[in-house]
Design a protein around this motif. Structure first.
Motif, mmCIF file in Angstrom:
data_model
loop_
_atom_site.group_PDB
_atom_site.id
_atom_site.type_symbol
_atom_site.label_atom_id
_atom_site.label_comp_id
_atom_site.label_asym_id
_atom_site.label_seq_id
_atom_site.Cartn_x
_atom_site.Cartn_y
_atom_site.Cartn_z
ATOM 1 N N GLU A 2 -15.226 0.416 28.512
ATOM 2 C CA GLU A 2 -14.815 1.702 27.933
ATOM 3 C C GLU A 2 -14.301 2.645 29.019
ATOM 4 O O GLU A 2 -13.315 3.368 28.827
ATOM 5 C CB GLU A 2 -15.999 2.340 27.186
ATOM 6 N N LEU A 6 -10.589 4.309 29.210
ATOM 7 C CA LEU A 6 -10.378 5.759 29.300
ATOM 8 C C LEU A 6 -9.570 6.128 30.544
ATOM 9 O O LEU A 6 -8.754 7.061 30.510
ATOM 10 C CB LEU A 6 -11.730 6.481 29.316
ATOM 11 N N TRP A 11 -8.161 9.694 32.009
ATOM 12 C CA TRP A 11 -9.452 10.275 32.377
ATOM 13 C C TRP A 11 -9.764 9.901 33.827
ATOM 14 O O TRP A 11 -9.552 8.787 34.257
ATOM 15 C CB TRP A 11 -10.556 9.746 31.462
ATOM 16 N N LYS A 37 -11.029 15.111 31.901
ATOM 17 C CA LYS A 37 -9.611 15.169 31.577
ATOM 18 C C LYS A 37 -9.328 16.499 30.888
ATOM 19 O O LYS A 37 -9.956 16.824 29.874
ATOM 20 C CB LYS A 37 -9.218 14.004 30.659
ATOM 21 N N GLN A 40 -12.167 18.670 29.887
ATOM 22 C CA GLN A 40 -13.174 18.078 29.017
ATOM 23 C C GLN A 40 -13.964 17.024 29.776
ATOM 24 O O GLN A 40 -13.420 16.327 30.629
ATOM 25 C CB GLN A 40 -12.530 17.443 27.791
ATOM 26 N N LYS A 42 -16.561 13.670 29.564
ATOM 27 C CA LYS A 42 -16.941 12.552 28.692
ATOM 28 C C LYS A 42 -17.878 11.631 29.453
ATOM 29 O O LYS A 42 -17.651 11.313 30.612
ATOM 30 C CB LYS A 42 -15.688 11.795 28.241
ATOM 31 N N LYS A 43 -18.966 11.239 28.738
ATOM 32 C CA LYS A 43 -19.918 10.278 29.285
ATOM 33 C C LYS A 43 -19.968 9.087 28.331
ATOM 34 O O LYS A 43 -20.704 9.104 27.333
ATOM 35 C CB LYS A 43 -21.295 10.922 29.434
ATOM 36 N N PRO A 44 -19.190 8.047 28.594
ATOM 37 C CA PRO A 44 -19.028 6.935 27.654
ATOM 38 C C PRO A 44 -20.335 6.246 27.264
ATOM 39 O O PRO A 44 -20.519 5.867 26.111
ATOM 40 C CB PRO A 44 -18.101 5.971 28.391
ATOM 41 N N ASP A 46 -23.359 7.532 27.035
ATOM 42 C CA ASP A 46 -24.074 8.376 26.074
ATOM 43 C C ASP A 46 -23.489 8.223 24.672
ATOM 44 O O ASP A 46 -24.206 8.123 23.678
ATOM 45 C CB ASP A 46 -24.003 9.851 26.496
ATOM 46 N N GLU A 47 -22.163 8.199 24.608
ATOM 47 C CA GLU A 47 -21.504 8.073 23.301
ATOM 48 C C GLU A 47 -21.778 6.711 22.690
ATOM 49 O O GLU A 47 -21.998 6.601 21.481
ATOM 50 C CB GLU A 47 -19.996 8.305 23.459
#
Length: 408
Positions: A2, A6, A11, A37, A40, A42-44, A46-47
């Protein structure tokens, strides 16, 4: 994988961040890559795991805490996790989980408020209501909290030998007016009632659940209406009334059995004769006044005691509220438990959802992604502010034109 995907989308990898998360198999220290990015973050990982920011528990652990909370108190829920899973979860944590579900219920109600749902046409719709009284915490400034509980369904079906209510929906709130309005909104949103639709209502005729309350449903929704004085509560009321008058029972005259028969035949004249006979036999003034109040109330609402068979209906599906209340009462009453208004409403709704098998969909349902999209939209205040700015500029332009100034 992931992260690689990204990074191809632009990202940028910035750093590594750690967090402790409690799963059913124990507490894990997670090492996550942080991507950025356009401002923003993003912590893949965690998602992918479904972890909310700053929450120390996995979603499944939170859901299982909630499910256990519908069966036992905060203290026992904490102890059970310690005994069964060797996980220490404090009472304060369980209280926080309850607050999470309070927020989820509010968000879901807001998300579903304007949902476009195909309306169903039914020949009969069953509606019942009753109250559940629980002890209030001293901090609330009151001794008790009464939860208004309404239930609607389309009848009874048999599934694998088990009788089930069709499309059952329940509403519960510490505010009677809000519970009533929420049920009206639900029926209006889900059903298309015609002049041929029969609304069948049933209650114990207590305060807040008399015929007038259900008549307001009928007037709002349209269609025909039949109301029943709940048979179980009516029989219990008669039995208790005559408990202190047992000395009047003789071989020749049994007022309780005679009154039951008059109601079963729906013979108001006979019921009046029995009540008058009993009143003439009572010598104590206080007992007489109490009995006369009972007799007046019974005769006033006598038309609602008519059995379903005499109305050309079946008893099937009528008088189900008592069993529906039992689960909530078993969880929330006695055992020295006391509640805040918010806590009582939320736990009662959780008990309902757990019994219906819908608690998981509240936590993992598709509605949450829709809600996140709604929250990402600018607030109403933003649009009002923008609109006002536009109006102001138009007004200034008109004033400048009237003054003769040149507009560019």
């Amino acid at each position: 994988q992931e992260v690689a995907r990204l990074q191809k989308e632009g990202w940028k990898y910035t750093k590594v961040a750690y967090r402790q998360v409690l799963f059913f198999f124990g507490e894990i220290s997670l090492k996550r890559r942080v991507l950025v990015k356009d401002g923003q973050i993003k912590k893949p990982l965690d998602e992918w795991l479904g972890l909310d920011p700053y929450v120390r528990f996995s979603p499944i652990v939170i859901l299982k805490i909630a499910e256990m909370l519908t069966l036992s108190s905060y203290a026992k829920t904490s102890a059970q996790f310690n005994y069964l899973k060797n996980l220490f979860i404090s009472k304060d944590t369980i209280s926080e989980v309850r607050k999470v579900f309070t927020s989820l219920y509010r968000a879901r109600a807001e998300c579903q408020k304007d949902e476009d749902i195909p309306k169903r046409q039914v020949k009969r719709l069953y509606l019942e209501g009753d109250g559940i009284v629980v002890k209030a915490k001293a901090s609330t400034g009151r001794k008790k909290i009464e939860l208004a509980h309404f239930l609607v369904h389309e009848g009874v079906e048999v599934v694998n030998g088990e009788r089930r209510l069709i499309n059952k929906h329940r509403v519960i709130s510490a505010n009677h007016y809000k519970a009533k309005q929420a049920m009206m909104d639900y029926i209006d949103q889900h059903y298309e009632l015609t002049a041929d639709t029969l609304l069948i209502t049933n209650s114990d005729m207590g305060i807040g659940y008399g015929p007038a309350v259900f008549e307001s449903f009928s007037k709002f929704l349209g269609g025909r209406w039949e109301h029943f004085w709940d048979e179980y509560h009516l029989n219990r009321l008669i039995f208790r009334q005559f408990q202190t008058l047992s000395y009047l029972v003789t071989e020749a005259f049994n007022p309780v059995q005679s009154l039951y028969k008059a109601i079963k035949k729906h013979d108001k004249k006979e019921a009046r004769r029995i009540l008058d006979t009993v009143a003439s036999m009572i010598e104590d003034d206080e007992s007489l006044a109490h009995f006369e109040n009972f007799a007046r109330r019974l005769l006033r609402f006598f038309k609602y005691t008519q059995p379903a068979l005499l109305r050309g209906l079946s008893h099937e599906g009528i008088g189900v509220m008592e069993s529906q209340n039992a689960l909530i009462a078993d969880r929330m009453k006695a055992r020295r438990m006391s509640w805040t208004v918010e806590g009582a409403e939320t736990v009662a709704q959780m008990v309902i959802d757990a019994s219906e098998g819908t608690l998981r969909s509240l936590f993992f349902g598709h509605w949450r992604s829709e809600w996140q999209k709604m929250e990402a939209m600018p607030s109403v205040a933003f649009f009002v502010k923008s609109s006002r700015r536009g109006q102001a500029s138009i007004r200034h332009a008109v004033q400048a034109n009237k003054s003769g100034r040149r507009l560019r």
